[in-house]
Design a protein around this motif. Sequence first.
Motif, PDB file in Angstrom:
ATOM      1  N   GLU B 321       0.828  -1.202   0.000  1.00  0.00           N
ATOM      2  CA  GLU B 321       0.000   0.000   0.000  1.00  0.00           C
ATOM      3  C   GLU B 321       0.866   1.257   0.000  1.00  0.00           C
ATOM      4  OE1 GLU B 321      -0.141  -2.383   2.182  1.00  0.00           O
ATOM      5  OE2 GLU B 321      -2.163  -3.232   2.268  1.00  0.00           O
ATOM      6  N   ALA B 322       1.948   1.235   0.796  1.00  0.00           N
ATOM      7  CA  ALA B 322       2.815   2.409   0.871  1.00  0.00           C
ATOM      8  C   ALA B 322       3.475   2.658  -0.481  1.00  0.00           C
ATOM      9  CB  ALA B 322       3.871   2.206   1.954  1.00  0.00           C
ATOM     10  N   ASN B 323       3.964   1.594  -1.104  1.00  0.00           N
ATOM     11  CA  ASN B 323       4.598   1.764  -2.405  1.00  0.00           C
ATOM     12  C   ASN B 323       3.589   2.252  -3.443  1.00  0.00           C
ATOM     13  OD1 ASN B 323       7.431   1.147  -2.237  1.00  0.00           O
ATOM     14  ND2 ASN B 323       6.814  -0.918  -1.643  1.00  0.00           N
ATOM     15  N   GLN B 325       0.991   4.068  -2.807  1.00  0.00           N
ATOM     16  CA  GLN B 325       0.746   5.479  -2.523  1.00  0.00           C
ATOM     17  C   GLN B 325       1.878   6.340  -3.060  1.00  0.00           C
ATOM     18  OE1 GLN B 325      -1.959   7.228  -1.313  1.00  0.00           O
ATOM     19  NE2 GLN B 325      -2.693   5.203  -1.914  1.00  0.00           N
ATOM     20  N   GLY B 586      -0.652  -3.655   6.788  1.00  0.00           N
ATOM     21  CA  GLY B 586      -0.242  -3.535   5.403  1.00  0.00           C
ATOM     22  C   GLY B 586      -0.222  -4.879   4.720  1.00  0.00           C
ATOM     23  N   TRP B 634       1.928   4.545   4.381  1.00  0.00           N
ATOM     24  CA  TRP B 634       0.832   4.831   3.441  1.00  0.00           C
ATOM     25  C   TRP B 634       0.007   6.023   3.894  1.00  0.00           C
ATOM     26  CZ3 TRP B 634      -3.532   4.272   6.284  1.00  0.00           C
ATOM     27  CH2 TRP B 634      -3.552   3.315   7.312  1.00  0.00           C
ATOM     28  N   GLU B 635      -0.092   6.183   5.212  1.00  0.00           N
ATOM     29  CA  GLU B 635      -0.874   7.303   5.740  1.00  0.00           C
ATOM     30  C   GLU B 635      -0.149   8.621   5.465  1.00  0.00           C
ATOM     31  OE1 GLU B 635      -2.130   6.593   9.788  1.00  0.00           O
ATOM     32  OE2 GLU B 635      -2.399   8.749  10.083  1.00  0.00           O
ATOM     33  N   LEU B 647      -6.862   2.466   5.423  1.00  0.00           N
ATOM     34  CA  LEU B 647      -6.147   1.411   4.714  1.00  0.00           C
ATOM     35  C   LEU B 647      -7.102   0.659   3.791  1.00  0.00           C
ATOM     36  CD1 LEU B 647      -3.363   0.077   4.531  1.00  0.00           C
ATOM     37  CD2 LEU B 647      -4.160  -1.584   6.184  1.00  0.00           C
ATOM     38  N   LEU B 650      -7.602   2.601   0.663  1.00  0.00           N
ATOM     39  CA  LEU B 650      -6.427   2.551  -0.202  1.00  0.00           C
ATOM     40  C   LEU B 650      -6.335   1.200  -0.908  1.00  0.00           C
ATOM     41  CD1 LEU B 650      -3.685   4.276   1.949  1.00  0.00           C
ATOM     42  CD2 LEU B 650      -5.100   5.243   0.157  1.00  0.00           C
ATOM     43  N   ARG B 651      -6.635   0.131  -0.155  1.00  0.00           N
ATOM     44  CA  ARG B 651      -6.599  -1.198  -0.764  1.00  0.00           C
ATOM     45  C   ARG B 651      -7.648  -1.314  -1.856  1.00  0.00           C
ATOM     46  NH1 ARG B 651      -5.822  -4.988   4.569  1.00  0.00           N
ATOM     47  NH2 ARG B 651      -3.581  -4.721   4.727  1.00  0.00           N
TER      48      ARG B 651
END
Lengths: 162, 801, 331, 176
Positions: B321-323, B325, B586, B634-635, B647, B650-651
């Motif tokens: 998720e972070a990547n 974002q 995550g 991700w936040e 989350l 985002l997912r």
Amino acid sequence: MSQILPQEQIDAWKERVTGHAHPMELVVDVLRAIQAHHGWVPDAGVELAAEILGTTPLRVEEIATFYDKIYRRPVGRRVIHVCDSICCWSRGAEEVVGFLRERLGIGFGETSADGCFTLLPSCCLGACGEAPAMMIGLTTHGNLTPARILAILAAESGEAAP
Amino acid sequence: MPKLTIDNQSVEVPDGTNVLEAAKRLGIVIPHFCYHEALGAVGACRLCAMKFEDGPVKGIQMACMVTAQEGMVVSTLDAATVEFRAHVIEWLMMNHPHDCPVCDEGGECQLQDMTVAGGHTLRRYRGLKRTYPNQQLGPFIEHEMNRCIQCYRCARTYQDYCGGEDFGVLGTNQRVYFGRFRDGRLESPFSGNLVDVCPTGVFTDKAFRFKSRYWDLEEAPSVCPHCGLGCATIPGGRYRELQRVRAGSNRQTNGFFICDRGRFGYGHAAHAARPRVPLVDGQEVDWTQALAAARARLDKIIAAHGPRSVALLGSSRAGLEANAQLRSLARLLGTDRVVFAAHAPRDWTARTLAAGLGAQASSLDDVRRSDCLLLIGADPLAEAPLLALAVRQAVRGGARAAIIDPRPVALPCATAHLPLAPWRLGQALAALGDNDWSRFEGQEAVFLEGVHEALAGARHPIVIGGADLLGPAGMRQLLELARRLSREDRPCGAMGVLSGPNSYGAALLAGDGPDFEELSNAMITGEVRALICLESDPLTQAADPAHAGLALARLDLLVALDSLPTKTLGHAQIILPTTVTAEGAGCFVNNEGRMQTFMRVLAPGLPLRETGGGGHPPRLFMADTPGAAPRPAWEILAGLQGRAASLAELRDALAREDVRFAGLTALAAESEGQRVADAGLALPATRVEDYVPRDGELALLVCEALFGSEETAFYSAPLDPVRPEPRLILHERDAGRLGVTPGEQVRLHSAVEEVVLPVEIRADSAPGVAILPRVRGSLVEAFVPGVGPQPCRINREVDHA
Amino acid sequence: MPEWLITLTLILVKLGLVFFVLLTGAAYLVLAERKLLGRMQLRYGPNRVGPFGLLQPLADAVKLLTKEDFIPAQADKFVFFVAPGLAAVTALLAFAVVPFSPPITLFGREVPMVVCDLNIGVLYFLGLSSLAVYGVALGGWASNSKYALLGGIRGLSQLISYELAMGLSLVPVVLMARSFSLTDIVLAQQSVPFALLNPLAFLIFLVSVAAESKRIPFDLPEAENELVAGFHTEYSGMRFGLFFVGEYINMMILGAMITVFFLGGWLGPWLPPIVWFLLKVLAVAFFFIWVRGTLPRLRYDQLMHFGWKVLIPLSLLNVVVTGAVLLWRQG
Amino acid sequence: MNLWRDIKGTVQPFWVTLRNMLRRPVTVRYPEQKRTPPPRYRARIVLTRDPDGGERCVACYLCSAACPVDCISMQAAEAPDGRRHAAWFRINFARCIYCGLCAEACPTLAIQMTPDFAFCKDEPLRLVYEKEDLLINDGGKDREYNFYRHAGIGVVNPRGGNDDEYGPVDVKSNLP
């Protein structure tokens, strides 16, 4: 005794192991060889056996501590295994043990003052037919009576004289 | 599929299931110690007695030893069996020291549970109790033999399952002892599993000693962040400190065990130098200010130099998720300069694997069930320890395993090893594919031919390749080989060993985008003025850290998001602290493309042990928790885009936007995970010519080490005692030529650095290759693995002096 | 001094007097109740503030006034403010029609010893006692708490149910006194108090009145062990105090009503009328306290069952029988 | 329906309460008249010591687990002699309900309750007692008990040296 096993024996064992498909099968033989030479198996003996067999000391120790006829603690020149299982017990093993204790002045697991005998109990020597029985070295002595025991002890102590 | 009746409920189980498992399916749990799904049944503890009332077996039997058969009628509640179990448990407890209050197992002790479940509440035995001396088993395991009930689980795990040879069963009769020959560290890298497996408190976690009780821990299912395999773990925290990790169970990946790196690598969460507050130019600020400052400076640079002057660097350490974002932040900023790994060759290898793996993907469970394995350029114990365990299980099941690797790869099982120089691995792969041995001679040709024969004749062959030694071209060849070996009736699996927990996911996001080399060149030329660095440390990770250093030094702005005190943070103007794996939720995509989600175990914060300063905890009323500022990456990245999304949102967005991650929304943390969908992306062939030393020259190969080189584990204090000393491994032929003896100090000249270190001389490594396992934080830290062989020169230090 | 001014002054004086007596009475009734209950339970009751705890009501008032006035976040603020006032005010207003003595002559004027002798005093009393329901229902509803709401609902249905029986039990009284004025009702008991003349009506009224005042054994709206504190769970400080004072004023009013309707009001030998009146009221109050110390709380279904299936039919029957007897006596 | 019984059952209690009203109250007028509570009275909690003077508490967390109001917290630590003890131990008496479950749960008899019930403070934080405040120099109710003399982990006596233990097993012994 500084040496656990003479160098030539070590080499011979190593050679035997090299050609062997399952070296661990030889572990008892190696330990017995050490015992034959050194009297008992010290920690360094276990390590030596491991080195010969190409395994870890732990693997050897597992077997060395499993068998009661491999001595991991110092013993006298002769080890007396007195059978204390059911047949021998019913035919007077307790008296045999009592006699030996009195005669040698030692209890189970102890070594006589002259370093000659170590007394150990054993469960079944496979000599139930000749109960009560005891084993010294590789010899089993059956139908024990005080007189017989005295004779055996005398013979053994003569043989085991340093 | 036999059908049997247990306690008047009928259940149908697969063939070969034992009755104990069958009862478990009905929710009937009968006390048992020696039986463990991974270890099998031995019927030693005599506790799982059940009454077989009808069917092929009759009477009171050990349920673990009886295979379920059609028509069995079994009772677990029969008065005689209940009494039987109560007696057995009483016997087991006879010598128990009853020291539960001072035992770390208390609360999660199977013996406690079973004792109570067995109805034994009062000790009747009034005689003397047996005691044992303990052993010092090293920094990980605490030994307390008095608590032992002789179930043999430890020895079966350590020797049979994990292949350790320095721990076992000693003695007989009343003095059976589980330990080592002498005091000393347990050598197996899987020794920590003794803690999980021991049903009572004989083996407890030394690093966790006396810290917490099980019931006080915050626990949640998680995924191990210390290699690419994605083992299931259950971290536990208390008082804002991650205190331990135990093995989770995922039948597709790790099964029931984890390695010691995964178990004791959690210390990075409580690292004293960990970034805990947002910093702008060294000043502590709050989140709003930090995000505003970052955004303002980025906008300023974009206004002055255009959007492409901003680059973004993701990481295989950060979740999917972070990547993702990071990618959408790049889109928002209008730049296409977004890279997901700081190590370009590794990046391309992972991308090659992710693009081409497809249906060949094999899980660790496939490896365990395989009957023929080829490991090429992979050293599982150093790169992905649980793979070694999986290979061992395969070998125990009769599989043949061959290793082709320049390193002296030693697995805890019987394998055939061909030490081949790294530049010849490609040839070997080609030869195996083409069935053509012309470029090899003698033993090598025989070996390869044998491997080919075995692979061709096997029912479930799997070829496993290490990313670091194969490189992108080798990885492509490996996948090609797997395809060639596949037949209609029987596919051949493939597996790539990747370095980061999310290397695969990062590679999927990267697609055919730029790599870090391109990025750092652009930084040096001044095209790129700002870099957003997500949980990435180019100064230690990049293929050429020196080059990365030059590049970072030219930047106008470096925004670093990280949870570790990395070197890169020292260059950053803006530091945004992120959470570690256990502190945020995550998803990681493991090396077979399996998406696995993890949950938040505990909230970030300065451990009470630090805020309390060792004495009492503070006697204050505080509105907020000290050190609680870190947020999930991700936040933060969503915040930089001016969004506040959950989350789940985002997912959802990621799953809708990218069909490969479609399964992400429905993924539960305790599930077995789900493979990413194959999008069939084709990558251009990249071919980097390996350095091939001429006769008499040595090539330097830097590689990973079990406890020395993994980034997150490096920051973990519990692993400090086992960190290796740097050493150089030489083949005995080369050593002879150089005239060095084992342990001697040599001077290594290389393009990276000149260092002096001791040598280890091996007969089972490839000649012509000097192998240097990387040890972070030591004098060889600057050497980075995964860059192929490099020219080097070695002198005896004595000569030099 | 104009006539109207004198009348006004007199009314104001009477009002002030009644107000003072009522409030002080309520406060000391609390003390008396606590003391008496204490004694019934072999305790002392409050004995710390002042001699024999006599200043306890003062201390309580101070405490209630200084307590934090807490308003739940989700409460309906206006109704939440108004409800306790309603409870206290309706109780106070009912006393307007209670005659506590025969008219006395003051400065040559005959002053009726009642704040306002309405000719429909009975109806006024019944009306106000119906309005008292609002304090409970609104307070319970406005708190936005499940306990308070349940308490409020219980209070509402309980008060409505027992109102019927109470009203019906007064019909025989009115029939016998032939007037709705309370003064006339008292005077109609010159010879025999109605309690002896019509004991059934007296008993029904006694029970209904206990239910109306939400006292044990009918304190279901605030049943502590089920509803925390029922309709006033969320109230604290002086707002709670108003509910509390309202309850005790109510007790005095009902005592006065029983005295007026059934015990012959101020009538009695030897002692001054006002003393008789007060004695009777206090006797009734003592009886209520005694009941509280003795009887356990009813279950809600028992309460409803008793009200609808026993009291109301009985009182209806009583009306019919009384009417028939009166008609028969008239010939 | 037994109407007579019901009426009797309703009226009779009035006599009981009335009679009681005229009796002497049994109240003890507390601050003026003090009564010594029985020794097992459940009030202020203390941590006791074993007969050798060592801290009995082994910081096993059972009291904090048993506590229904979560007023006990601690951190276990290991002393150099292998003794498990509390690095810090805290009871928040402002939260304690004196239920005694902690004392009941304590396997080493360390946590005990005393009859000292009057220890109010004007500030909540002063009711947070630390280990130093709780620890007394006495064995409390069972003075002779010493947990470490029964749990075979070799802290007070060498391993295998307690009364109810055999000496430690020698795995290399020649005896079978």
